[in-house]
Write a protein that holds these residues in place. Sequence first.
Motif, PDB file in Angstrom:
ATOM      1  N   LEU A 190      59.338 -32.032  97.911  1.00 50.95           N
ATOM      2  CA  LEU A 190      57.960 -31.893  97.452  1.00 50.95           C
ATOM      3  C   LEU A 190      57.495 -30.454  97.663  1.00 50.95           C
ATOM      4  CD1 LEU A 190      55.243 -33.195  96.526  1.00 50.95           C
ATOM      5  CD2 LEU A 190      54.793 -33.604  98.961  1.00 50.95           C
ATOM      6  N   VAL A 191      56.784 -29.928  96.666  1.00 43.47           N
ATOM      7  CA  VAL A 191      56.235 -28.583  96.749  1.00 43.47           C
ATOM      8  C   VAL A 191      54.720 -28.624  96.904  1.00 43.47           C
ATOM      9  CG1 VAL A 191      55.887 -26.419  95.489  1.00 43.47           C
ATOM     10  CG2 VAL A 191      58.109 -27.570  95.419  1.00 43.47           C
ATOM     11  N   ALA A 192      54.061 -29.364  96.020  1.00 46.94           N
ATOM     12  CA  ALA A 192      52.604 -29.404  96.039  1.00 46.94           C
ATOM     13  C   ALA A 192      52.130 -30.698  95.385  1.00 46.94           C
ATOM     14  CB  ALA A 192      52.018 -28.206  95.301  1.00 46.94           C
ATOM     15  N   ALA A 193      50.939 -31.134  95.794  1.00 46.26           N
ATOM     16  CA  ALA A 193      50.366 -32.355  95.244  1.00 46.26           C
ATOM     17  C   ALA A 193      48.876 -32.167  95.024  1.00 46.26           C
ATOM     18  CB  ALA A 193      50.612 -33.527  96.188  1.00 46.26           C
ATOM     19  N   ILE A 194      48.327 -32.906  94.046  1.00 43.52           N
ATOM     20  CA  ILE A 194      46.898 -32.833  93.775  1.00 43.52           C
ATOM     21  C   ILE A 194      46.408 -34.212  93.369  1.00 43.52           C
ATOM     22  CG2 ILE A 194      47.315 -32.069  91.389  1.00 43.52           C
ATOM     23  CD1 ILE A 194      44.710 -30.392  91.666  1.00 43.52           C
ATOM     24  N   THR A 195      45.302 -34.640  93.952  1.00 42.82           N
ATOM     25  CA  THR A 195      44.719 -35.925  93.592  1.00 42.82           C
ATOM     26  C   THR A 195      43.899 -35.769  92.319  1.00 42.82           C
ATOM     27  OG1 THR A 195      42.661 -35.569  94.803  1.00 42.82           O
ATOM     28  CG2 THR A 195      44.529 -36.501  96.039  1.00 42.82           C
ATOM     29  N   ARG A 196      43.458 -36.902  91.781  1.00 44.13           N
ATOM     30  CA  ARG A 196      42.634 -36.837  90.578  1.00 44.13           C
ATOM     31  C   ARG A 196      41.338 -36.073  90.849  1.00 44.13           C
ATOM     32  NH1 ARG A 196      42.407 -38.866  85.665  1.00 44.13           N
ATOM     33  NH2 ARG A 196      40.347 -39.161  84.705  1.00 44.13           N
ATOM     34  N   ASP A 243      55.070 -26.275 103.700  1.00 45.52           N
ATOM     35  CA  ASP A 243      55.081 -24.999 104.398  1.00 45.52           C
ATOM     36  C   ASP A 243      55.784 -23.855 103.667  1.00 45.52           C
ATOM     37  OD1 ASP A 243      55.235 -26.418 107.754  1.00 45.52           O
ATOM     38  OD2 ASP A 243      53.545 -25.949 106.426  1.00 45.52           O
ATOM     39  N   PRO A 244      56.939 -24.089 103.031  1.00 43.09           N
ATOM     40  CA  PRO A 244      57.660 -22.949 102.438  1.00 43.09           C
ATOM     41  C   PRO A 244      56.875 -22.197 101.367  1.00 43.09           C
ATOM     42  CG  PRO A 244      59.108 -24.830 102.637  1.00 43.09           C
ATOM     43  CD  PRO A 244      57.722 -25.321 102.944  1.00 43.09           C
ATOM     44  N   ILE A 245      55.918 -22.865 100.721  1.00 43.22           N
ATOM     45  CA  ILE A 245      55.208 -22.200  99.626  1.00 43.22           C
ATOM     46  C   ILE A 245      53.730 -22.002  99.923  1.00 43.22           C
ATOM     47  CG2 ILE A 245      56.854 -23.008  97.919  1.00 43.22           C
ATOM     48  CD1 ILE A 245      53.388 -24.571  98.109  1.00 43.22           C
ATOM     49  N   SER A 246      53.279 -22.458 101.068  1.00 44.16           N
ATOM     50  CA  SER A 246      51.861 -22.399 101.393  1.00 44.16           C
ATOM     51  C   SER A 246      51.343 -20.976 101.304  1.00 44.16           C
ATOM     52  CB  SER A 246      51.627 -22.969 102.789  1.00 44.16           C
ATOM     53  OG  SER A 246      50.249 -22.991 103.081  1.00 44.16           O
ATOM     54  N   ALA A 281      49.779 -22.286  93.843  1.00 44.19           N
ATOM     55  CA  ALA A 281      48.526 -23.016  93.669  1.00 44.19           C
ATOM     56  C   ALA A 281      48.700 -24.073  92.587  1.00 44.19           C
ATOM     57  CB  ALA A 281      47.403 -22.071  93.305  1.00 44.19           C
ATOM     58  N   ILE A 282      48.371 -25.308  92.925  1.00 45.62           N
ATOM     59  CA  ILE A 282      48.454 -26.401  91.960  1.00 45.62           C
ATOM     60  C   ILE A 282      47.056 -26.682  91.415  1.00 45.62           C
ATOM     61  CG2 ILE A 282      48.176 -28.189  93.748  1.00 45.62           C
ATOM     62  CD1 ILE A 282      50.144 -29.930  92.139  1.00 45.62           C
ATOM     63  N   LEU A 299      51.329 -25.202  88.020  1.00 48.75           N
ATOM     64  CA  LEU A 299      51.719 -24.638  89.295  1.00 48.75           C
ATOM     65  C   LEU A 299      51.799 -23.129  89.126  1.00 48.75           C
ATOM     66  CD1 LEU A 299      52.558 -25.390  92.229  1.00 48.75           C
ATOM     67  CD2 LEU A 299      54.930 -25.152  91.456  1.00 48.75           C
ATOM     68  N   GLN A 300      50.830 -22.430  89.703  1.00 51.66           N
ATOM     69  CA  GLN A 300      50.834 -20.978  89.693  1.00 51.66           C
ATOM     70  C   GLN A 300      51.651 -20.512  90.879  1.00 51.66           C
ATOM     71  OE1 GLN A 300      49.446 -18.536  87.617  1.00 51.66           O
ATOM     72  NE2 GLN A 300      50.568 -17.129  88.938  1.00 51.66           N
ATOM     73  N   MET A 301      52.713 -19.750  90.603  1.00 50.34           N
ATOM     74  CA  MET A 301      53.625 -19.312  91.654  1.00 50.34           C
ATOM     75  C   MET A 301      53.573 -17.791  91.761  1.00 50.34           C
ATOM     76  SD  MET A 301      56.874 -21.835  90.930  1.00 50.34           S
ATOM     77  CE  MET A 301      57.322 -21.003  89.407  1.00 50.34           C
ATOM     78  N   ASN A 302      53.212 -17.307  92.926  1.00 54.95           N
ATOM     79  CA  ASN A 302      53.119 -15.871  93.184  1.00 54.95           C
ATOM     80  C   ASN A 302      54.070 -15.469  94.297  1.00 54.95           C
ATOM     81  OD1 ASN A 302      50.879 -15.630  91.335  1.00 54.95           O
ATOM     82  ND2 ASN A 302      49.546 -16.428  92.938  1.00 54.95           N
ATOM     83  N   SER A 303      54.331 -14.167  94.383  1.00 54.22           N
ATOM     84  CA  SER A 303      55.196 -13.635  95.447  1.00 54.22           C
ATOM     85  C   SER A 303      56.499 -14.420  95.542  1.00 54.22           C
ATOM     86  CB  SER A 303      54.458 -13.671  96.797  1.00 54.22           C
ATOM     87  OG  SER A 303      53.256 -12.942  96.737  1.00 54.22           O
ATOM     88  N   LEU A 304      57.128 -14.618  94.403  1.00 55.25           N
ATOM     89  CA  LEU A 304      58.333 -15.451  94.361  1.00 55.25           C
ATOM     90  C   LEU A 304      59.484 -14.803  95.120  1.00 55.25           C
ATOM     91  CD1 LEU A 304      57.971 -16.684  90.716  1.00 55.25           C
ATOM     92  CD2 LEU A 304      58.251 -18.163  92.705  1.00 55.25           C
ATOM     93  N   LYS A 305      60.277 -15.671  95.743  1.00 55.65           N
ATOM     94  CA  LYS A 305      61.423 -15.246  96.539  1.00 55.65           C
ATOM     95  C   LYS A 305      62.691 -15.857  95.960  1.00 55.65           C
ATOM     96  CE  LYS A 305      58.544 -15.514 100.714  1.00 55.65           C
ATOM     97  NZ  LYS A 305      58.410 -16.131 102.065  1.00 55.65           N
ATOM     98  N   PRO A 306      63.850 -15.252  96.217  1.00 56.59           N
ATOM     99  CA  PRO A 306      65.096 -15.852  95.708  1.00 56.59           C
ATOM    100  C   PRO A 306      65.266 -17.301  96.146  1.00 56.59           C
ATOM    101  CG  PRO A 306      65.493 -13.613  96.446  1.00 56.59           C
ATOM    102  CD  PRO A 306      64.070 -13.943  96.823  1.00 56.59           C
ATOM    103  N   GLU A 307      64.780 -17.633  97.328  1.00 51.33           N
ATOM    104  CA  GLU A 307      64.918 -19.020  97.800  1.00 51.33           C
ATOM    105  C   GLU A 307      64.002 -20.000  97.066  1.00 51.33           C
ATOM    106  OE1 GLU A 307      64.351 -16.285  99.650  1.00 51.33           O
ATOM    107  OE2 GLU A 307      62.998 -16.715 101.346  1.00 51.33           O
TER     108      GLU A 307
END
Length: 122
Positions: free
Chosen positions: A47-53, A61-64, A68-69, A80-88
């Motif tokens: 799991l990366v991120a979740a959002i309720t209705r 933790d790894p992406i906190s 942003a979801i 899913l907006q992904m910033n400061s991306l890492k190879p991992e």
Amino acid sequence: QVRLVESGGGLVQPGGSLTLSCKASGSIYSIGAMTWHRQAPGKRRELVAAITRAGTTNYTDPISGRFAISRDNDRNTVNLQMNSLKPEDTAVYYCNAHIYSSWFDNDGKIYWGKGTLVTVAS
């Protein structure tokens, strides 16, 4: 029949950004929680991120702080907006939604998209 289709994956350099989108279509009355998961090569899906209705969000933790979801309930989409991306962060990213097909569908059903590949490399 309900479908979830992800888009927006691709190749990006470390430190870069990408926005993933997922659209649900088909026999949909309402959508509860929507999530993004990812699966890196040789690893389990996580799991990366979740959002309720209502818009309450949770992140692992790894992406906190970097991801942003968000969702649009009128368009049945989740981003899913992904910033400061890492190879991992390289992985196939999947969206998931709890979908109710009618007003008398009390339980709903979890649906998955087929995934979109994100590769972070220089």
